[in-house]
Design an enzyme around this catalytic site. Structure first.
Site, PDB file in Angstrom:
ATOM      1  N   HIS A   1      -2.023  -0.585 -11.652  1.00 22.78           N
ATOM      2  CA  HIS A   1      -2.818  -0.209 -10.550  1.00 22.78           C
ATOM      3  C   HIS A   1      -4.058  -0.964 -10.444  1.00 22.78           C
ATOM      4  O   HIS A   1      -4.443  -1.407 -11.646  1.00 22.78           O
ATOM      5  CB  HIS A   1      -3.130   1.148 -10.648  1.00 22.78           C
ATOM      6  CG  HIS A   1      -3.749   1.846  -9.431  1.00 22.78           C
ATOM      7  ND1 HIS A   1      -4.895   1.692  -9.080  1.00 22.78           N
ATOM      8  CD2 HIS A   1      -3.021   2.556  -8.475  1.00 22.78           C
ATOM      9  CE1 HIS A   1      -5.166   2.352  -7.810  1.00 22.78           C
ATOM     10  NE2 HIS A   1      -4.084   2.850  -7.669  1.00 22.78           N
TER      11      HIS A   1
ATOM     12  N   ASP B   1       3.201   6.343  -7.496  1.00 26.61           N
ATOM     13  CA  ASP B   1       4.724   6.039  -6.776  1.00 26.61           C
ATOM     14  C   ASP B   1       5.770   6.189  -7.478  1.00 26.61           C
ATOM     15  O   ASP B   1       6.667   6.160  -7.177  1.00 26.61           O
ATOM     16  CB  ASP B   1       4.379   4.554  -6.167  1.00 26.61           C
ATOM     17  CG  ASP B   1       3.637   4.800  -4.964  1.00 26.61           C
ATOM     18  OD1 ASP B   1       3.487   5.699  -4.224  1.00 26.61           O
ATOM     19  OD2 ASP B   1       2.745   3.920  -4.541  1.00 26.61           O
TER      20      ASP B   1
ATOM     21  N   HIS C   1       0.792  -1.274  -0.089  1.00 30.51           N
ATOM     22  CA  HIS C   1       0.201   0.042   0.022  1.00 30.51           C
ATOM     23  C   HIS C   1       0.903   1.228   0.008  1.00 30.51           C
ATOM     24  O   HIS C   1       1.067   1.856  -1.031  1.00 30.51           O
ATOM     25  CB  HIS C   1      -1.083  -0.154   1.274  1.00 30.51           C
ATOM     26  CG  HIS C   1      -1.954   0.858   1.298  1.00 30.51           C
ATOM     27  ND1 HIS C   1      -2.410   1.865   0.191  1.00 30.51           N
ATOM     28  CD2 HIS C   1      -2.942   1.141   2.307  1.00 30.51           C
ATOM     29  CE1 HIS C   1      -3.312   2.616   0.436  1.00 30.51           C
ATOM     30  NE2 HIS C   1      -3.749   2.071   1.722  1.00 30.51           N
TER      31      HIS C   1
HETATM   32  N1  ACO Z   1       5.492  -5.231 -13.847  1.00 35.58           N
HETATM   33  C1  ACO Z   1       5.156  -6.191 -14.579  1.00 35.58           C
HETATM   34  N2  ACO Z   1       3.915  -6.732 -14.798  1.00 35.58           N
HETATM   35  C2  ACO Z   1       2.875  -6.380 -14.045  1.00 35.58           C
HETATM   36  C3  ACO Z   1       2.963  -5.236 -13.265  1.00 35.58           C
HETATM   37  C4  ACO Z   1       4.183  -4.646 -13.126  1.00 35.58           C
HETATM   38  N3  ACO Z   1       4.076  -3.768 -12.352  1.00 35.58           N
HETATM   39  N4  ACO Z   1       1.869  -5.172 -12.865  1.00 35.58           N
HETATM   40  C5  ACO Z   1       0.840  -6.217 -13.257  1.00 35.58           C
HETATM   41  N5  ACO Z   1       1.594  -7.001 -14.342  1.00 35.58           N
HETATM   42  C6  ACO Z   1       1.374  -7.824 -14.911  1.00 35.58           C
HETATM   43  C7  ACO Z   1       0.974  -9.249 -14.135  1.00 35.58           C
HETATM   44  O1  ACO Z   1       1.977 -10.024 -14.258  1.00 35.58           O
HETATM   45  C8  ACO Z   1      -0.217  -9.976 -15.091  1.00 35.58           C
HETATM   46  O2  ACO Z   1       0.223 -10.535 -16.124  1.00 35.58           O
HETATM   47  P1  ACO Z   1      -0.320 -11.930 -16.482  1.00 35.58           P
HETATM   48  O3  ACO Z   1      -1.859 -11.335 -17.034  1.00 35.58           O
HETATM   49  O4  ACO Z   1       0.452 -11.960 -17.929  1.00 35.58           O
HETATM   50  O5  ACO Z   1      -0.270 -12.828 -15.544  1.00 35.58           O
HETATM   51  C9  ACO Z   1      -1.043  -8.650 -15.290  1.00 35.58           C
HETATM   52  O6  ACO Z   1      -0.053  -7.596 -15.587  1.00 35.58           O
HETATM   53  C10 ACO Z   1      -2.082  -8.187 -14.369  1.00 35.58           C
HETATM   54  O7  ACO Z   1      -1.559  -8.094 -13.069  1.00 35.58           O
HETATM   55  P2  ACO Z   1      -2.543  -8.245 -11.716  1.00 35.58           P
HETATM   56  O8  ACO Z   1      -1.287  -8.445 -10.559  1.00 35.58           O
HETATM   57  O9  ACO Z   1      -3.551  -9.269 -11.846  1.00 35.58           O
HETATM   58  O10 ACO Z   1      -3.038  -6.940 -11.654  1.00 35.58           O
HETATM   59  P3  ACO Z   1      -3.539  -6.289 -10.237  1.00 35.58           P
HETATM   60  O11 ACO Z   1      -4.547  -5.273 -10.409  1.00 35.58           O
HETATM   61  O12 ACO Z   1      -3.838  -7.492  -9.177  1.00 35.58           O
HETATM   62  O13 ACO Z   1      -2.311  -5.703  -9.415  1.00 35.58           O
HETATM   63  C11 ACO Z   1      -0.749  -4.029  -8.750  1.00 35.58           C
HETATM   64  C12 ACO Z   1      -2.141  -4.371  -9.225  1.00 35.58           C
HETATM   65  C13 ACO Z   1      -0.588  -4.495  -7.206  1.00 35.58           C
HETATM   66  C14 ACO Z   1      -0.690  -2.517  -8.402  1.00 35.58           C
HETATM   67  C15 ACO Z   1       0.423  -4.364  -9.702  1.00 35.58           C
HETATM   68  O14 ACO Z   1       0.220  -3.602 -10.881  1.00 35.58           O
HETATM   69  C16 ACO Z   1       1.761  -4.358  -9.261  1.00 35.58           C
HETATM   70  O15 ACO Z   1       2.426  -5.172  -8.392  1.00 35.58           O
HETATM   71  N6  ACO Z   1       2.529  -3.133  -9.321  1.00 35.58           N
HETATM   72  C17 ACO Z   1       3.746  -2.711  -8.874  1.00 35.58           C
HETATM   73  C18 ACO Z   1       3.673  -2.348  -7.466  1.00 35.58           C
HETATM   74  C19 ACO Z   1       3.140  -1.092  -7.118  1.00 35.58           C
HETATM   75  O16 ACO Z   1       3.730   0.058  -7.965  1.00 35.58           O
HETATM   76  N7  ACO Z   1       2.254  -0.751  -6.437  1.00 35.58           N
HETATM   77  C20 ACO Z   1       1.648   0.507  -6.027  1.00 35.58           C
HETATM   78  C21 ACO Z   1       0.302   0.654  -6.557  1.00 35.58           C
HETATM   79  S1  ACO Z   1      -0.406   2.265  -6.427  1.00 35.58           S
HETATM   80  C22 ACO Z   1      -0.736   2.434  -4.618  1.00 35.58           C
HETATM   81  O17 ACO Z   1      -0.999   1.721  -3.825  1.00 35.58           O
HETATM   82  C23 ACO Z   1      -0.492   3.948  -4.016  1.00 35.58           C
END
Ligand code: ACO
Length: 431
Positions: free
Chosen positions: A309, A365, A270
């Site tokens: 996101h 972020d 988060h």
């Molecule tokens: N880098 C590479 N691949 C990614 C990323 C990423 N940052 N985020 C998602 N993906 C890919 C996943 O591997 C998945 O691929 P697939 O379909 O081939 O398996 C697809 O995109 C969907 O990903 P999910 O994990 O299902 O997406 P979700 O909506 O659950 O996750 C999250 C969102 C947690 C923010 C994710 O994008 C992530 O981990 N980002 C990096 C961490 C980050 O920046 N967090 C801050 C969020 S903003 C905040 O909280 C204030």
């Protein structure tokens, strides 16, 4: 047959049920499914929704997000307009009271917050008790919880004037507690609030003042921090806001509820992502290593931190504003050397089929950590910097929850998957 209903047929019994569709044709009430029963003494049908992926837990008039279009509005006002034209203190008023203040209202509000920036001397002693290397966010959230013991009247949450007073106290005191947590971890003496300064400027002087008198933070840095505060002030039903509402629904005082919300924000999924971005940029180390890093991520080895996101499937509107703010900050502080790596990562990712097809764009972020670092904040202060402005959002959501007749103590159901009834076996018989 009524038009706006969902007809559900239970194939076990052959019975049909009409479930009203509400709220602009998008929502059904989970409790309406309780009428679906096989036997009269059944509990009734429940909905199962771990992590609230598809459940609205409240009706709210505070933040609006359209993740596909990259829209964020506070009380109807686009975040871009608020960040460009307004101060954080004014935005906090908007979030809590629902309207922008008049000139007089804003003056009174700002003055009242300013009057509540000091903390009791015993609270400083409380903070002195933390170990020299205590994490500032651990200190911050514990000290917020401890505030409830200084203001026992805060328990009377049914009295609107009393609630208002506690909100002023919290918004006034969070920068002071945040700065004291930092000063304690650095072994530096606490610097008290200076009421001649605005909200962001005062925070900077409590953080960084050494022997200068008077301390004058650079106006561009004050403005940048104020913009960052505005961008982080609320974001509808995220993890920490949900914690604030859930804890507050027990009718506990707002200090205890806010300590819980801050604890939720402390988690790396988060409030910790901007720190993870800096760690990633440092690991990449040089712009020439970016293509290899992208290849690794695409191969499933790690994630591009600060990208993607749960809600935004388009450019996070806050990220765009932060990117512009970064340029203004770097003019004063000098360019953060990690910026070039970040820009190159963004350039490649926005052209790459892997990221484009998954709708992965920079989130809030991706650039905020670079700015905070350039301004002199250590990495472990990042979640605290998030918690200061989010306090306004948490309080607005808490107050809205208390006014909402639909709300009760938050108490989800469960699907029990444990053992059926069995008799106690004495230890001797267990071997
Ligand atoms: N880098 C590479 N691949 C990614 C990323 C990423 N940052 N985020 C998602 N993906 C890919 C996943 O591997 C998945 O691929 P697939 O379909 O081939 O398996 C697809 O995109 C969907 O990903 P999910 O994990 O299902 O997406 P979700 O909506 O659950 O996750 C999250 C969102 C947690 C923010 C994710 O994008 C992530 O981990 N980002 C990096 C961490 C980050 O920046 N967090 C801050 C969020 S903003 C905040 O909280 C204030």
């Amino acid at each position: 047959m009524p038009k706006d209903t969902l007809t559900v047929t239970d194939n076990r019994t052959g019975k049909q049920y009409e479930v009203p569709i509400q709220e602009g044709g998008e929502t059904v009430r989970a409790a309406d499914f309780r009428q679906i029963k096989v036997r009269d003494d059944d509990f009734g049908m429940m909905t199962y929704d771990p992590a609230f992926m598809n459940t609205a837990s409240c009706r709210s008039a505070i933040s609006f997000i359209d993740g596909d279009k990259g829209i964020l509005r506070y009380r109807g006002y686009p975040i871009e307009q608020l960040a460009e034209k307004r101060t954080f203190t004014e935005v906090a008023y908007l979030l809590i009271f629902g309207e922008l203040p008049t000139h007089d209202e804003l003056e009174a509000w700002t003055q009242q917050i300013t009057l509540h920036t000091m903390v009791h001397e015993n609270l400083k002693k409380f903070m002195d008790g933390f170990n020299y290397d205590a994490h500032p966010m651990g200190m911050f959230l514990s000290t917020i919880g401890a505030l409830s013991t200084f203001y026992p009247e805060a328990k009377d949450i049914g009295d609107i004037n009393n609630r208002h007073l506690q909100m002023l106290r919290l918004i006034g005191k969070v920068p002071t507690i945040a700065a004291y947590a930092y000063r304690h971890s650095m072994g530096l003496p606490y610097v008290g609030p200076n009421n001649d300064l605005g909200y962001a400027a005062n925070f900077l002087q409590m953080m960084f003042r050494m022997t200068e008198a008077p301390y004058k933070p650079h106006p561009a840095l004050v403005r940048a921090l104020d913009v960052l505060f505005t961008l982080h002030a609320d974001h509808e039903q995220n993890c920490s806001t949900n914690a604030m509402r859930a804890i507050g629904s027990s009718q506990v005082d707002p200090y205890s509820a806010l300590a819980g919300a801050a604890a939720a924000l402390y988690g790396p999924l988060h409030g910790g992502a901007n720190e993870a971005v800096l760690v990633m940029l440092r690991e990449i180390g040089d712009i020439s290593h970016v293509p290899d890093f992208i290849k690794k991520v695409k191969g499933g080895d790690g994630r591009l931190m600060g990208f993607g996101h749960r809600v935004y499937k388009s450019y996070d509107p806050r990220a765009r504003i932060i990117k512009q703010t970064a340029d203004l900050v770097f003019e004063v502080t000098g360019r953060n050397p990690l910026t070039d790596i970040a820009l190159e990562l963004e350039r490649i990712a926005l052209e790459d089929e892997y990221f484009v097809s998954r709708k992965l764009y920079p989130n809030v972020d991706f650039y905020s950590g670079l700015i905070y670092q350039a301004m002199g904040f250590p990495l472990d202060m990042f979640p605290v910097l998030f918690a200061i402005p989010r306090t306004a959002g948490w309080l607005a959501q808490w107050d809205e929850m208390l006014r909402d007749d639909d709300q009760k103590i938050a108490r989800p159901r469960q699907i029990y998957i444990g053992a059926g009834r069995r008799d106690y076996v004495p230890q001797a018989a267990r071997g």
